[in-house]
Design an enzyme around this catalytic site. Structure first.
Site, PDB file in Angstrom:
ATOM      1  N   PHE A   1      -8.867   4.806   5.933  1.00 43.46           N
ATOM      2  CA  PHE A   1      -7.810   4.573   4.955  1.00 43.46           C
ATOM      3  C   PHE A   1      -7.027   3.325   5.311  1.00 43.46           C
ATOM      4  O   PHE A   1      -6.489   3.219   6.417  1.00 43.46           O
ATOM      5  CB  PHE A   1      -6.840   5.759   4.910  1.00 43.46           C
ATOM      6  CG  PHE A   1      -7.415   6.998   4.296  1.00 43.46           C
ATOM      7  CD1 PHE A   1      -7.380   7.192   2.936  1.00 43.46           C
ATOM      8  CD2 PHE A   1      -7.990   7.977   5.096  1.00 43.46           C
ATOM      9  CE1 PHE A   1      -7.914   8.338   2.367  1.00 43.46           C
ATOM     10  CE2 PHE A   1      -8.522   9.123   4.544  1.00 43.46           C
ATOM     11  CZ  PHE A   1      -8.486   9.305   3.172  1.00 43.46           C
ATOM     12  N   ASP A   2      -6.984   2.374   4.395  1.00 45.65           N
ATOM     13  CA  ASP A   2      -6.020   1.294   4.539  1.00 45.65           C
ATOM     14  C   ASP A   2      -4.639   1.905   4.337  1.00 45.65           C
ATOM     15  O   ASP A   2      -4.435   2.695   3.411  1.00 45.65           O
ATOM     16  CB  ASP A   2      -6.275   0.214   3.490  1.00 45.65           C
ATOM     17  CG  ASP A   2      -5.160  -0.796   3.433  1.00 45.65           C
ATOM     18  OD1 ASP A   2      -4.872  -1.415   4.468  1.00 45.65           O
ATOM     19  OD2 ASP A   2      -4.557  -0.948   2.348  1.00 45.65           O
ATOM     20  N   LYS A   3      -3.693   1.575   5.212  1.00 45.05           N
ATOM     21  CA  LYS A   3      -2.364   2.197   5.123  1.00 45.05           C
ATOM     22  C   LYS A   3      -1.596   1.764   3.873  1.00 45.05           C
ATOM     23  O   LYS A   3      -1.228   2.575   3.028  1.00 45.05           O
ATOM     24  CB  LYS A   3      -1.529   1.874   6.367  1.00 45.05           C
ATOM     25  CG  LYS A   3      -0.108   2.465   6.308  1.00 45.05           C
ATOM     26  CD  LYS A   3       0.774   1.948   7.412  1.00 45.05           C
ATOM     27  CE  LYS A   3       1.250   0.528   7.163  1.00 45.05           C
ATOM     28  NZ  LYS A   3       2.205   0.404   6.031  1.00 45.05           N
TER      29      LYS A   3
END
Length: 832
Positions: free
Chosen positions: A308-310
């Protein structure tokens, strides 16, 4: 020379450029040297892409079968096989043409207008025509068209699509700007340093162009074809040796080979995969997930890790006030209200917008207060200021960096300062950004000095604003400020992120967070989202061997301080470890990893580049649909698993029966036409599995092709016995001649294929789940069609209604008895 750390004068000299800009002739010359400020892509010709569908192991086998059938005079059979091959090619080609065109959209992203200084005047220029050495003007709201360096002025730049950092970056003279970032505040004259594929943005696009996950669908198909061909070759060799002993003619042997090829090759597998995936894609679209690469649907069923990209995925990519720390004598509402009054909604500043939104959420802006003047943030003062009038009382309010605001509050006690520093440290440990607010009341008739915070960069225009607001000459002293409190700002997590992470864990999927933010911010967000506290810097992987890096990946919950190439690197490392990987993101910096992952998911507010690179694009706000996408993918896996088991079982049954029939009759028990009809009935009619009812597994699915083949082999052997029984029933009990025995065997095989799919679709007892309506209708329709063909003699020799009905009953009873051994075989070979 590193252009990003060189001074403007050094870069001007290096590029042989001037602050007065280039001439049109110079620009044209450099355009010929450097090329357009765009990303080039070689486009494949559609006709060649279509013809590729007829090239490969499976098409070759079918094409050989077509040639041999035509040579033997079986034109009808040759046409049927050609139609089957063409259907596969057309379906695959049409869906490929609708796939994401990442580089095409990347080029469109650069196709914007810019203001360039050429021939001594500012003029609009197509951004694709910019060249290194151009002088451009960047203003509020502009997309930076190329990598550039500020010559004069200052900008607040949103680089979240490139770096993942949600807070704006401040850039002054000499600062570097990257293509595709957005100017949120300020104005600057800039020198173009790099264009096109040489920009930071272009290099990211380069990673997108080389990123490509291995096609697991293709690997599975080729493995299945290989196993089927092993069976076909073994049967052909066995029969061929016996045919030579019997002195069978060469043409008859060719007929055997073509029939075996038709029976062994899973003709419709590519088309079935595409149709099943397209049906699931439609279901995903209803759930808010648009599929742009169909094989990602099948891949998603096997995903065991999702990166997951934050920023923008787990979080909202939207600054918000998450906490306050009021000073003695003030409360939280005071802090929020004064912060909002020291902001300007028309300024398009992210921090100002967050302060105003926080106050508005508590209905703190409805009082009788008016802003008389406002001075925006500048790097020199590091604060915003305003003069306000509330209930007839005039105030000076400021908002900015905590050290600067404390320095302005000369009357603040040491206790107030110590308490403020303590709260700043506490907020910093959580990764929050802090701002302080202060105010001072102004006596009636008093004048406020120019120290209200006007920056020199704004010059006379700001001075005019202050004068209009009643500001006095610069010699007047500003009123003493009182410290009001501290605001803590952060990019909050999405409301559904925590529940989504929990559901993924329940499905056996491990979440890993990737961000360019600091360790403190990354760890705080990871804990809040339920991912875990074990966050490390990407720098810790440097110098490690690939195996040691893989071990680290297995231990961590996420990585901080990463760059776009690091995300791509992590996804690739996970894949090399044998894992199927999902990746979510929203920015340009996520694009390479999104394309490399087996399932790249772009959130609804993602950039065009991220959406083009992803295989799934969310069309609704939130990320909860990711779980639904994985569940639907696992159901798709079950559909395809049923089709493959049914197909392999049929191949084993048919090839075994052909061999047995040849030894019994010294002839083909199933004609080439009969085999073609059987392929149609078994392979293409069962496409209705796309809408069948199926359960999604609670763990990632994997294609255990060897186990699937062995389990299907066991079922197929039992069905060979059924076929031999059908031969004896037709010959001895029904006293049919050889041509009608062939028809009876064909009908038995067709009916068995329809009943068998109802048996093998359920991994447990056949009655544990109800088949889908479309599946029941298609199997029922096929049975009715072939019953009529056998009863009246359409296409095949007439068998009669009674004998055709006997074939149905015989097939139904024997197939139903397969349910018990089927369950034992599935349990033995762990088919779930």
């Amino acid at each position: 020379m590193n252009i990003e750390v060189s001074s403007p004068s050094e870069n001007l000299a290096r590029l042989n450029a001037r602050r007065e800009g280039l001439s049109s002739a110079e620009a044209a010359s450099r355009l010929a040297t450097y090329g357009r400020n765009a990303l080039e892509e070689k486009k494949a010709k559609p006709i060649l892409e279509f013809l590729k569908r007829f090239w490969g192991p499976m098409p070759w086998l079918l094409e050989i079968a077509i040639v041999l059938a035509a040579f033997l005079g079986h034109l009808t059979e040759a046409i049927i096989i050609l139609l089957l091959l063409s259907v596969n090619a057309v379906i695959g080609f049409l869906h490929e043409q609708n796939s994401a065109k990442a580089l095409e959209l990347l080029k469109k992203r650069l196709a914007i207008n810019a203001r360039a200084l050429r021939d001594g005047t500012w003029q609009p220029v197509d951004a694709s025509l910019l060249v290194p050495g151009d002088i451009i003007l960047v203003k509020l709201g502009d997309i930076i068209p190329a990598d550039a360096q500020i010559l004069s002025g200052s900008l607040s730049v949103d680089e979240s699509s490139l770096t993942g950092e949600s807070l704006p970056a401040e850039r002054g003279e000499g600062g570097t700007l990257h293509a595709s970032s957005i100017a949120r505040r300020g104005e600057a004259s800039c020198l173009v340093l790099s264009t096109g594929s040489s920009t930071f943005f272009g290099k990211t696009a380069g990673l997108v162009s080389i990123a490509k996950p291995a096609s697991h669908q293709e690997q599975v198909m080729l493995t299945i074809v290989r196993y089927m061909m092993y069976l076909g070759l073994a049967a052909s060799l066995f029969v061929g040796i016996y045919a030579i002993v019997l002195h069978i003619s060469f043409l008859m042997m060719l007929t055997f080979i073509v029939t075996f090829l038709i029976g062994a090759v899973p003709v419709a597998l590519p088309a079935v995969l595409t149709i099943v995936q397209a049906a699931t894609g439609s279901q995903m679209a209803e759930q808010g997930a648009l599929v742009t690469r169909l094989d990602a649907i099948e891949d998603a069923a096997s995903i065991s890790v999702v990166c997951f990209d934050k920023t923008g995925t787990i979080t909202q990519n939207k600054l918000s006030v998450v906490a306050t720390a009021p000073a003695a004598g003030f409360n939280e509402n005071d802090v929020l209200r004064i912060a909002a009054l020291a902001s300007n909604a028309q300024n398009s500043d992210l921090i100002d917008s967050a302060a105003i939104a926080a106050a508005a959420s508590r209905n703190l802006l409805s009082g009788d207060c008016a802003q008389k003047s406002y001075t925006p943030f500048s790097p020199e003062t590091r604060r915003t200021e305003a003069l306000i009038l509330c209930d007839g009382q005039q105030y000076r309010v400021v908002k900015g960096a905590v050290p600067e605001i404390l320095a302005l509050c000369g009357g603040a006690s040491s206790e107030v300062r110590a308490a403020a520093e303590k709260r700043v440290a506490e907020f910093a440990s959580k990764g929050y950004r802090t701002l302080a607010v202060a105010r001072a009341s102004i006596e009636a008739g008093a004048e406020v000095g120019a120290d209200i915070g006007l920056s020199a960069a704004n010059g006379a225009a700001n001075a005019a604003v202050s004068t209009a607001a009643g500001a006095a000459p610069a010699s007047a002293a500003p009123p003493a400020l009182s410290f009001v409190g501290i605001l803590a700002l952060a990019d909050p997590i999405r409301p559904d992120s925590t529940s989504m992470i929990a559901e993924l864990r329940a499905l056996g999927v491990k979440p890993i967070m990737l961000t360019g933010d600091s360790l403190a911010i990354a760890r705080q967000i990871s804990i809040e989202a339920g991912i875990g506290p074990n966050i490390m810097s990407i720098k810790e992987l440097d110098g490690l061997s690939e195996s040691d890096q893989a071990k680290k990946l297995a231990q961590v919950d996420g990585f901080a301080e990463i760059f776009p190439e690091d995300k791509f690197r992590i996804v690739t490392l996970l894949q090399k470890s044998g894992l199927m990987v999902g990746m979510t993101g929203d920015g340009v910096n996520d694009a390479p990893a999104l394309k490399q992952a087996e399932m790249g998911i772009a959130v609804s507010n993602a950039t065009d580049v991220a959406k083009a690179s992803a295989s799934v694009v969310l069309t609704r706000e939130g990320v909860g649909v990711i779980v639904q996408a994985i569940r639907l993918s696992r159901r798709t896996y079950q559909h395809m698993l049923t089709w493959v088991i049914n197909k392999v079982t049929k191949v084993v049954q048919v090839l075994g029966l052909l061999v047995a029939g040849f030894f019994m009759f010294k002839d083909m028990i199933l004609s080439m036409l009969g085999m073609s009809l059987l392929v149609f009935a078994n392979d293409f009619v069962t496409m209705s599995l796309a809408t069948d009812n199926a359960r999604d597994a609670q763990a990632p699915n994997t294609w255990k092709v060897k186990n699937i083949t062995l389990a299907s082999l066991g079922i197929g052997v039992l069905l060979i016995a059924q076929g031999i029984g059908a031969i004896f029933l037709a010959k001895n009990r029904l006293a049919l001649d050889y041509a009608h025995v062939q028809t009876f065997v064909l009908l038995t095989l067709v009916f068995t294929s329809q009943f068998r799919v109802l048996i093998v679709r359920e991994r447990r007892c056949v009655w544990d789940s109800m088949p889908g309506k479309v599946l029941l209708m298609s199997t029922g329709g096929t049975i009715a069609l072939f019953f009529a063909m056998g009863a009246i003699g359409f296409i095949i020799p007439s068998l009669g209604a009674k004998e055709s009905a006997i074939a149905i009953v015989y097939s139904l009873v024997f197939t139903a008895l397969l349910d018990c051994p089927k369950r034992l075989l599935f349990k033995l070979f762990r088919i779930e």
